[in-house]
Write a protein that holds these residues in place. Sequence first.
Motif, PDB file in Angstrom:
ATOM      1  N   VAL A  63       0.832  -1.206   0.000  1.00  0.00           N
ATOM      2  CA  VAL A  63       0.000   0.000   0.000  1.00  0.00           C
ATOM      3  C   VAL A  63       0.866   1.255   0.000  1.00  0.00           C
ATOM      4  O   VAL A  63       0.582   2.235  -0.707  1.00  0.00           O
ATOM      5  N   THR A  64       1.950   1.244   0.783  1.00  0.00           N
ATOM      6  CA  THR A  64       2.843   2.402   0.827  1.00  0.00           C
ATOM      7  C   THR A  64       3.481   2.655  -0.529  1.00  0.00           C
ATOM      8  O   THR A  64       3.509   3.792  -1.022  1.00  0.00           O
ATOM      9  N   TYR A  65       3.976   1.598  -1.159  1.00  0.00           N
ATOM     10  CA  TYR A  65       4.631   1.763  -2.460  1.00  0.00           C
ATOM     11  C   TYR A  65       3.620   2.134  -3.546  1.00  0.00           C
ATOM     12  O   TYR A  65       3.945   2.926  -4.454  1.00  0.00           O
ATOM     13  N   ASP A  66       2.418   1.604  -3.476  1.00  0.00           N
ATOM     14  CA  ASP A  66       1.369   2.009  -4.420  1.00  0.00           C
ATOM     15  C   ASP A  66       1.121   3.508  -4.320  1.00  0.00           C
ATOM     16  O   ASP A  66       0.976   4.208  -5.332  1.00  0.00           O
ATOM     17  N   HIS A  67       1.063   3.998  -3.085  1.00  0.00           N
ATOM     18  CA  HIS A  67       0.789   5.411  -2.849  1.00  0.00           C
ATOM     19  C   HIS A  67       1.926   6.272  -3.389  1.00  0.00           C
ATOM     20  O   HIS A  67       1.693   7.329  -3.999  1.00  0.00           O
ATOM     21  N   LEU A  68       3.155   5.832  -3.184  1.00  0.00           N
ATOM     22  CA  LEU A  68       4.304   6.587  -3.686  1.00  0.00           C
ATOM     23  C   LEU A  68       4.301   6.632  -5.214  1.00  0.00           C
ATOM     24  O   LEU A  68       4.616   7.663  -5.810  1.00  0.00           O
TER      25      LEU A  68
END
Length: 381
Positions: A63-68
Amino acid sequence: MNLRSLTTIPMFILGAVLLLLLGALGLSFAVGLPVQAWFADDPPPAAGIQGVTLDAKDRPGPVTYDHLERLGISHVAIVPYIFQQDAETPVFQANYGSGWATENDQGIRSIARALDKRGIDLVLKPQLWLRDDTKGWLQNITFEEGPEWDQWKAGYREHLMHYARMAERLEADVFCVGTETDRLAASHPGFWRELIADVRDVYSGELTYAANFGTFGQIPFWEALDRIGVQAYFPLAAARGSVSVASLKRRWTPYKAALAVEARAHGRPVLFTEIGYRSAPHAAQQPWAWPTSGEQATMTPAPKLQARLYRAFFQSVWNEPWFSGALLWKWHRHDEAFYDERAIDYTPQGKPAEAVIRQWFSERPLTGRRHNRTQEKGPGQ
């Protein structure tokens, strides 16, 4: 960012920058150069860096990398800390095997692999942190020639070379050799030049040093690096309260001129190794002011001011020919962030500033050449 409570700096810095600007303009007129020509000789283009500093207690999930990725970033900076006892005691420690995911070796390797799979480049930015700051801040560290200086050199070199080798194994795009130790940089340039040469022996990516916004003009070894790094917490207002984007952009004018002078003098592009704003009423006046434990309960958040500060930064600096990118301070693992406009910390996550950043990163991305790594990797590296 380590800066604390420097309430007398803003006017001093503004005055110094204005003097630098006026002196340079005076020289330009004295030799008959038009102002346009003075700014025309810009450093060669560099790969555009639009990044964030990631701070994570535990390893981030998808989720964090998707957001970035949706934010439009090209780079993520990781800051492993090298702990020094205090400004006067040259005793060091680092969390090679413990600490937060963005501080220990295993966590950094895991994050680097996840970033690589997403096509996101790594900036490794080891930084000193004083366990006891009652005896001074990073900028105050200074040693005369002697046993303590020799001890500091040996300790810092040992830890920095550990991270330089890691940066090479992880194929980091940029490595930072130091952060805000500007008095040591000015007083012992020979040590830093030797250290930079040692780092280049083991690391083939780009190098920078992260200078404080008030003293970047005092660093004597910019030509030994690839980018001029600046912790860009320039004061943009004289007092607390709401300010317009137009007003903020006017306050950027002398800082931009001073940065252009430095870039031209050394033939190096400028990278904002840190820039960020709290969603707090004094964010324009004192961008460096670290949140205190009691402010969250008592301070009125200012998320719209944070968004205006980012908008003024992008409109003022983004397209300058000497500018090569920024690492925004800062971004948290998704479930560790305060997704709330009422939060007064630095993260833009869940606040109006996030939309401003996404607009510029995604719709007006920086361009430039990619850095060519010159050393081949061996098996297993």
